[in-house]
Design a protein around this motif. Structure first.
Motif, short mmCIF file in Angstrom:
data_model
loop_
_atom_site.label_atom_id
_atom_site.label_comp_id
_atom_site.label_asym_id
_atom_site.label_seq_id
_atom_site.Cartn_x
_atom_site.Cartn_y
_atom_site.Cartn_z
N GLY A 5 0.82 -1.20 0.00
CA GLY A 5 0.00 0.00 0.00
C GLY A 5 0.85 1.25 0.00
O GLY A 5 2.00 1.25 0.45
N LEU A 6 0.27 2.32 -0.49
CA LEU A 6 0.93 3.63 -0.57
C LEU A 6 0.35 4.56 0.49
O LEU A 6 -0.87 4.71 0.60
CB LEU A 6 0.71 4.25 -1.95
N LEU A 7 1.23 5.19 1.26
CA LEU A 7 0.82 6.22 2.20
C LEU A 7 1.01 7.58 1.54
O LEU A 7 2.12 7.96 1.19
CB LEU A 7 1.67 6.14 3.47
N LEU A 8 -0.09 8.30 1.34
CA LEU A 8 -0.02 9.64 0.78
C LEU A 8 0.57 10.61 1.80
O LEU A 8 0.45 10.41 3.02
CB LEU A 8 -1.40 10.11 0.35
N SER A 9 1.15 11.68 1.30
CA SER A 9 1.83 12.64 2.16
C SER A 9 1.01 13.92 2.29
O SER A 9 0.13 14.22 1.49
CB SER A 9 3.21 12.97 1.58
N ASP A 10 1.36 14.70 3.31
CA ASP A 10 0.91 16.07 3.40
C ASP A 10 1.75 16.92 2.44
O ASP A 10 2.73 16.46 1.87
CB ASP A 10 1.01 16.59 4.83
N SER A 11 1.34 18.18 2.27
CA SER A 11 2.03 19.08 1.35
C SER A 11 2.23 20.44 1.99
O SER A 11 1.44 20.84 2.87
CB SER A 11 1.23 19.26 0.06
#
Length: 347
Positions: A5-11
């Protein structure tokens, strides 16, 4: 086979929100092409110099963007900041919108200022989360609910939104500390292991979860485990690149209340400070380390974070494509371990 799975990041807030959303769509599409089967996003409130897109509306939108077999994961939501009725209805609705592809990840939270801003006593967060994990499954499955707890009272209420998945979406409880591990064993379907946990400690925690599952008559199976990843042409290049993109965030985590790191050591000995939980090096190095993990432990999905706020979308896409080409094929071909033996060793 092991799933990833991929953990999305903050920006950074300097990135316009509409651009951040378009970047998310692009990154998610690339992740699916690379072989990722789960898309996960965390949560913060009033986060200052960074922006988290909130998981419930974002995942609802992504449900129409990803393929029909891709799972969508709240990893993790800060449970104690919600009233359990509000969160139960939000999650049930999200499970409907995602057509039963939702995994509900939840945890305590560690930033006391978030609780202060929302008027929730920080010292009550554990008891609040325990109570809501008892109550929410009832709100998802019972026609009439009466509950008299420490924090909330409901008298003969009639829940009106039930999730697609029965009796409810899988519940993952994430936690750094052992009380949270026991909470996962008592209430959840899985314990979501944070990246800072070394393999031998993961195994110790799995034994705790397995034994508490057994008390509930629940089978212990594969568990989600998170690792941070950096792939480069050499180990030295991977270390340098990881320091470039992640060092500032680690220091901020330490300053904002995540007491797992020494800010001074992060500043002066970054590679050594994070060496125990970061998977980095050449593609062969990364494959070897990830295979060591998934062959030693009953892990699936393996949740990886290849992106940090200092990385733009082009950099993230380049990492995802390299992982899809050079790393994931071997990991995805690995059979999963299914549990622990009676002695507590991987089964």
């Amino acid at each position: 086979m092991v799933q990833v799975g991929l953990l999305l990041s903050d920006s950074p807030r300097s990135v316009p929100p509409e651009q951040q959303f378009q970047d998310v769509l692009r990154i998610v599409g690339e992740a699916e092409q690379a072989g990722f089967s789960h898309i996960a996003i965390g949560q913060h409130f009033l986060y200052g110099d960074l922006r988290w897109l909130q998981p419930v509306p974002l995942l609802a939108r992504l449900a129409a963007h990803v393929g029909p077999d891709t799972k969508l994961v709240t990893q993790i939501m800060i449970g104690p900041l919600y009233h359990p009725v509000v969160l139960a209805e939000e999650i049930a609705t999200l499970d409907i919108v995602t057509e039963g592809r939702l995994i509900f990840g939840v945890g305590l939270g560690y930033k006391s200022d978030e609780f202060d801003h929302l008027g929730i006593p920080f010292r009550e967060r554990a008891s609040r989360l325990d109570e809501m994990l008892e109550l929410m499954p009832r709100l998802w499955s019972e026609d009439v609910v009466t509950h008299h707890g420490r924090h909330w009272t409901l008298n003969e209420v009639q829940p009106h939104i039930r999730p697609v998945q029965k009796p409810n979406p899988p519940i993952w409880v994430g936690a750094h500390a052992m009380p949270g591990v026991r909470r996962a064993g008592r209430f959840a379907d899985a314990y979501a292991v944070p990246p800072e946990t070394p393999v031998d400690e993961v195994l110790r925690r799995y034994r705790v979860v397995r034994d508490l599952f057994a008390e509930r008559g629940k089978e212990f199976g594969c568990q989600p485990l998170r690792r941070n990843v950096m792939v480069a042409d050499s180990r030295e290049a991977a270390v340098a690149e990881y320091a470039r993109v992640a060092k500032g965030r680690y220091i901020t985590y330490a300053q904002r209340g995540l007491d797992l790191y020494d800010p001074e050591k992060l500043e002066n000995e970054f590679a050594d400070a994070v060496s125990g939980h970061v998977v980095l090096g050449t593609p062969d190095d990364v494959v070897e380390q990830l295979l060591d993990t998934v062959t030693a432990l009953p892990v699936s999905p393996l949740l990886v974070r290849p992106q940090w706020p200092t990385m733009n979308a082009d950099e993230t896409v380049a990492v995802l494509r390299r992982m899809g080409r050079d790393v994931l094929p071997e990991v995805l071909a690995q059979p999963v371990r299914t549990g622990l033996s009676a002695s507590g060793e991987p089964g």
